[in-house]
Design a protein around this motif. Structure first.
Motif, PDB file in Angstrom:
ATOM      1  N   ARG A  37      22.409  54.457   7.302  1.00 51.45           N
ATOM      2  CA  ARG A  37      21.796  55.696   6.834  1.00 51.45           C
ATOM      3  C   ARG A  37      20.647  56.115   7.750  1.00 51.45           C
ATOM      4  N   ALA A  45      21.631  50.386   4.745  1.00 54.85           N
ATOM      5  CA  ALA A  45      20.314  50.972   5.041  1.00 54.85           C
ATOM      6  C   ALA A  45      20.213  51.356   6.511  1.00 54.85           C
ATOM      7  N   SER A  76      29.561  53.555   3.681  1.00 55.91           N
ATOM      8  CA  SER A  76      28.233  53.696   3.086  1.00 55.91           C
ATOM      9  C   SER A  76      28.169  54.863   2.116  1.00 55.91           C
ATOM     10  N   SER A  82      16.331  55.114   3.118  1.00 54.89           N
ATOM     11  CA  SER A  82      17.003  53.808   3.132  1.00 54.89           C
ATOM     12  C   SER A  82      16.081  52.638   2.815  1.00 54.89           C
ATOM     13  N   ARG A  83      14.818  52.723   3.196  1.00 55.14           N
ATOM     14  CA  ARG A  83      13.896  51.607   2.970  1.00 55.14           C
ATOM     15  C   ARG A  83      13.083  51.746   1.693  1.00 55.14           C
ATOM     16  N   THR A  85      27.074  59.829   4.305  1.00 55.12           N
ATOM     17  CA  THR A  85      26.421  58.680   3.672  1.00 55.12           C
ATOM     18  C   THR A  85      26.034  58.980   2.223  1.00 55.12           C
TER      19      THR A  85
END
Length: 332
Positions: free
Chosen positions: A228, A225, A210, A132-133, A74
């Motif tokens: 990942r 997201a 990704s 990711s967030r 990723t």
């Protein structure tokens, strides 16, 4: 006017294919050369005892490296795998050595294993959330658990070595199937599952997309997201499994040493096996071969009287060499 299309000569078409085969068989050739060298130089290398020892040592590296490969695919990295190994390895004996564990050994052993894997997955979910967030750089996000995870494991165990006698759990480290350590079969199974998932499922296609081109993947509807987050969670899950295997092998849990420097071994195995640090590739068979190379290099040096400190330098040199070769290939 008739327009003709130039036809490539057979030599022109054969040469790129030959280079491709040589490039992708490089780790296997290196492994065979190492095996041949040890067969000639290292005493008792071809004995079943030596084979079992090396398979046992390779297994933990390979399992963690497969998880690391998911993250690297990723475009990320996970520095916390060693700490997750220590944490999972500390939790299992804490549970089955408790008073409830003495009263219900089978049930509490199963609960201990599930609890350790569950906590490992929570660690991976934490890393994945940060990356990711919240957009935290992977090396920074995973550095948090790299520092705190092992500390938490040592706090849980009061810094003490936990020894135990639990045949059911110890089978994970000492079991044999057809004379081969059970960990070796587990690596084969996990590698087969990983290859199938990446090559045959939607998640596998999303995983590679990704890392290969995340912006284009998002525009194409790929949930980058989420992918990942799953990758980091699976990486931690495999690290937790490796941590339990390490504890089962030794019949003891040492939070200060379990998984120590495993980050280096896992990254080295992944890169040597053909994973690209910029993402977009997950060559799990190559990664298992890379893990075998990393272990055999260390074994070769130690068996021939070279200090372990030198082995660490050699591992670092292997990573540098593998990354350099990737740069020469242009990432292909």
């Amino acid at each position: 006017m008739k327009i003709t299309t130039p036809t490539a000569s057979s030599g022109a078409t054969t040469a790129p294919w030959s280079r491709y085969r040589l490039r992708h068989s490089g780790p296997l050739i290196a492994l065979l050369l190492l095996i041949g060298f040890n067969a000639l130089i290292t005493p008792n290398f071809l004995s079943m005892q030596t084979l079992s020892v090396n398979i046992t040592q390779v297994a933990t590296i390979a399992i963690v490296a497969m998880g690391m490969t998911l993250v690297i695919a990723t475009g990320g990295i996970d520095l916390s795998v060693g700490a997750v190994m220590a944490l999972a390895g500390a939790i299992v004996p804490l549970i089955f050595l408790s008073s409830a564990g003495q009263s219900f050994p089978v049930l509490m052993t199963l609960i201990a294993v599930m609890a350790a894997l569950g906590i490992a997955m929570m660690c991976g979910l934490f890393n994945g959330m940060l990356v990711s967030r919240f957009g935290v750089q992977p090396i920074v996000a995973t550095l948090i658990l790299f520092i705190s995870g092992r500390g938490l494991a040592q706090v849980l165990t009061n810094g003490n070595l936990q020894t135990f006698d639990n045949p059911m759990f110890e089978y994970l480290g000492s079991g044999r199937l057809l004379g081969i350590p059970i960990q070796g079969w587990l690596v084969v199974l996990l590698a087969a599952i990983a290859v199938f998932v990446v090559s045959r499922t939607r998640f596998g296609r999303y995983l590679l997309a990704s890392g290969g081109n995340p912006r284009a993947a998002e525009l194409a509807g790929v949930p980058v997201a989420r992918v990942r987050m799953i990758a980091y969670t699976l990486c931690a899950l495999l690290a937790g499994l490796a941590g339990m295997i390490s504890v089962a092998i030794n019949s003891a849990s040492d939070a200060a040493r379990n998984g120590q420097l495993m980050e280096l071994d896992a990254i080295a195995a992944a890169v040597v096996g053909g994973a690209l640090l910029q993402g977009g590739r997950a060559p799990f068979i190559g990664v298992v071969i890379g893990a075998a190379i990393i272990q055999l290099v260390r074994y070769t040096l130690l068996a021939n009287g070279v200090p372990d400190e030198v082995a660490l330098i050699v591992k670092a040199a292997i990573i540098v060499g593998a990354v350099y070769l990737q740069s020469l290939r242009g990432g292909h």
